[in-house]
Design an enzyme around this catalytic site. Structure first.
Site, mmCIF file in Angstrom:
data_model
loop_
_atom_site.group_PDB
_atom_site.id
_atom_site.type_symbol
_atom_site.label_atom_id
_atom_site.label_comp_id
_atom_site.label_asym_id
_atom_site.label_seq_id
_atom_site.Cartn_x
_atom_site.Cartn_y
_atom_site.Cartn_z
ATOM 1 N N GLN A 316 0.853 -1.187 0.000
ATOM 2 C CA GLN A 316 0.000 0.000 0.000
ATOM 3 C C GLN A 316 0.890 1.239 0.000
ATOM 4 O OE1 GLN A 316 -0.065 -2.617 2.125
ATOM 5 N NE2 GLN A 316 -2.074 -2.814 3.129
ATOM 6 N N GLN A 338 -0.461 0.144 -5.847
ATOM 7 C CA GLN A 338 -1.505 -0.306 -4.923
ATOM 8 C C GLN A 338 -1.958 0.866 -4.049
ATOM 9 O OE1 GLN A 338 -0.553 -3.833 -2.706
ATOM 10 N NE2 GLN A 338 -2.314 -3.656 -1.348
ATOM 11 N N ASP A 339 -3.295 1.063 -3.966
ATOM 12 C CA ASP A 339 -3.877 2.123 -3.124
ATOM 13 C C ASP A 339 -3.440 3.520 -3.563
ATOM 14 O OD1 ASP A 339 -4.907 -0.009 -1.784
ATOM 15 O OD2 ASP A 339 -4.074 0.494 0.167
ATOM 16 N N ASP A 360 -6.721 -2.211 -5.912
ATOM 17 C CA ASP A 360 -7.554 -1.326 -5.076
ATOM 18 C C ASP A 360 -7.113 0.126 -5.216
ATOM 19 O OD1 ASP A 360 -8.571 -3.756 -4.202
ATOM 20 O OD2 ASP A 360 -7.455 -3.748 -2.318
ATOM 21 N N ARG A 428 -13.851 -4.697 -5.814
ATOM 22 C CA ARG A 428 -14.129 -5.783 -4.867
ATOM 23 C C ARG A 428 -14.577 -5.167 -3.545
ATOM 24 N NH1 ARG A 428 -8.423 -8.412 -2.750
ATOM 25 N NH2 ARG A 428 -7.262 -6.469 -2.378
#
Length: 522
Positions: A316, A338-339, A360, A428
């Site tokens: 993250q 990511q993130d 994500d 998700r």
């Protein structure tokens, strides 16, 4: 005879009203009746009747105010208690997570204070729902920081026993019907597109402060300009403050604090004015403390800036985090893996922005609309998949969700050589009531036919709300989509109007004043 009839009617009327006895037993029973209508009656009964009963509410509005006051008082005590727990931190990761919690509890205190004592007479139930939703998300983020760093949250357990989350959830439930019926505007205006660029150019031509790496401005760093802006805001309570950031790469980790409201930052364009960093969970930050750029002051506007986190795939690593109510990002680029983009809390609007990432990479629990944006899936690590959204709604009465409208879902250049080997998904369910909607967007064939990916087994498949409406492109076909109870293919415009800029984030009231173009309705 007429007087007797009237008297009998009066007796019938007063007999139908709740009896407000002075005895504590009667008071407790009356409060039980109200508490039983909330999602968390035990917390309500404990805090509103123990150790002694407060004055009794005469109606729903009084009950809401009483519940809100108790919640506000309790978060104040929890905040003070939390400050004393720092001495229990024995490691650097524990202290880092605790520092996050102090900041997040402080913001919750601020949000509940303005919900209880509105700063303006025209604040609406939707405003209150926004601030309550942010309060609940803050407490969840506090707990998550300890998980990020692999340390026990034991040191903050004393404040967890206050049950503040349950009380905020009750306030959300009580206020919810008012928030959903709140009208965001009386006039149905479809778009504002004529003066956006011109007004932003005027702002950048007459800024309060200029940042230039090579010395041609007031400051060489953005941090120095933010410090100066904070001093100016302390002297001048109202009015917009403008910082012009000239082209260059600024290797800085920056935060626009809560008290620095109505700030505009204007850069020289995507890929020209670049703010970059590389903090990540893997290198010792929490997700909340990893952003290259964080903003919490209300009314923030950014234009023509690239926000970047260069850590890479595998952890993250946030490029941009916004917890600013009524924040606007126009023609910005948000780049990471990511993130990448944390739409943390409150109401946000993104127009003509580019967002890059892998897992994500648009996540959080704001009420946010991304309109006319380009969303690029990048090449993840070997064996991993791409997931565009992970929406974090934890309570069914939070007014939050991610709406992607009139945008394009595309492969980034680095994904193209391996696009057939990497599966990519629209989202998700990160949290129980995750809510994400794709409207009128182009979806490239990189998106897997199933469309959506489970987060963990059957978690949240019944309680999430995912919807697609009017999308185009080879990845938009819905014949092989997931068959979850919470997933919907919508055919009628009337069913998605609630997710328009005008309704979902009450955008007509505040985006128009920014002079950023937007489409208010579908």
């Amino acid at each position: 005879m007429h007087l007797i009839t009237s008297f009998l009617l009066f007796l019938a009327l007063i007999s139908s009203l709740p009896v407000l006895s002075l005895s504590s037993s009667s008071n407790s029973k009356h409060m039980d009746w109200w508490c039983n209508k909330t999602p968390h009656p035990e917390a309500c009964r404990y805090h509103l009747t123990h150790p002694k009963s407060p004055h009794q509410p005469m109606g729903k509005h009084q009950f809401y105010k009483l519940h809100l006051q108790v919640t506000y008082d309790l978060i104040g005590r929890a905040q003070s208690h939390l400050a004393q727990l720092g001495r229990r931190c024995s490691t650097a990761p524990e202290r880092k997570a605790w520092l996050d919690c102090r900041k997040l509890y402080g913001d919750t205190y601020f949000q509940l204070n303005r919900t209880l004592h509105p700063p303006k007479p025209n604040c609406t139930a939707l405003d209150y729902q926004t601030w309550l939703s942010a309060s609940l998300t803050n407490l969840e983020a506090c707990r998550r920081g300890f998980n990020d760093l692999g340390v026990s949250p034991e040191i903050i357990h004393p404040v967890m026993h206050y049950n503040v989350s349950d009380l905020i959830s009750n306030c959300l439930a009580i206020n919810h019907p008012n928030a959903t019926t709140n009208s965001s505007a009386a006039v149905d205006v479809r778009s504002f597109t004529s003066v956006g660029n011109r007004k932003l150019l005027q702002l950048s031509a007459q800024p309060n402060f200029v940042v230039a790496k090579h010395g041609s401005g007031n400051f060489r760093t953005i941090q120095a300009a933010l410090d100066a802006a904070l001093v100016l805001r302390s002297r001048r309570k109202r009015g917009r403050i403008v910082i012009r950031v000239k082209a260059g790469v600024y290797d800085e980790h920056l935060e626009v604090v809560n008290s620095l409201t109505d700030l505009t930052m204007v850069g020289d364009g995507k890929g020209k004015t670049i703010i970059t960093g590389r903090r990540s969970v893997a290198t010792g930050s929490t997700t909340f403390s990893s952003p290259t750029f964080s903003v919490f002051g209300d009314g923030f506007i950014a234009s023509g800036i690239t926000f970047r986190n260069t850590y890479g795939p595998g952890s993250q690593a946030v490029a941009l985090l916004s917890g600013s109510d009524r924040s606007t990002f126009y023609r910005c680029s948000i780049e990471g893996y990511q993130d990448t983009l944390c739409v943390f809390t409150q109401r946000q609007f993104y127009r003509e922005c580019d967002i890059y990432g892998t897992i994500d990479f648009i996540f959080g629990n704001a009420a946010v609309v991304l309109q006319n944006c380009n969303i690029f899936a990048r090449r993840p690590r070997r064996g991993e998949v791409n997931v565009i959204t992970a929406q974090g709604r934890t309570d069914p009465n939070q007014n939050t969700g991610i709406v992607i409208q009139s945008s394009a879902i595309l492969p980034a250049a680095d994904l193209l050589p391996v696009r057939r080997r990497v599966r990519s998904y629209l989202g998700r369910p990160w949290k129980q009531y995750s809510r994400t909607v794709y409207l009128l967007s182009y979806i490239d064939k990189i998106i897997d036919p199933a469309g959506w990916l489970p987060f963990r087994g059957n978690f949240a498949l019944n309680t999430l709300y995912y919807a697609e409406f009017g999308n185009t492109g080879p990845g938009s076909r819905t014949s092989r989509r997931v068959r979850w109870p919470g997933y919907h293919v919508i055919k009628r415009t009337s069913l998605v109007r609630q997710f328009s800029v005008g309704r979902f984030i009450a955008g007509r009231k505040w985006i128009r004043s920014t002079d950023v173009p937007f489409d208010a309705v579908l």
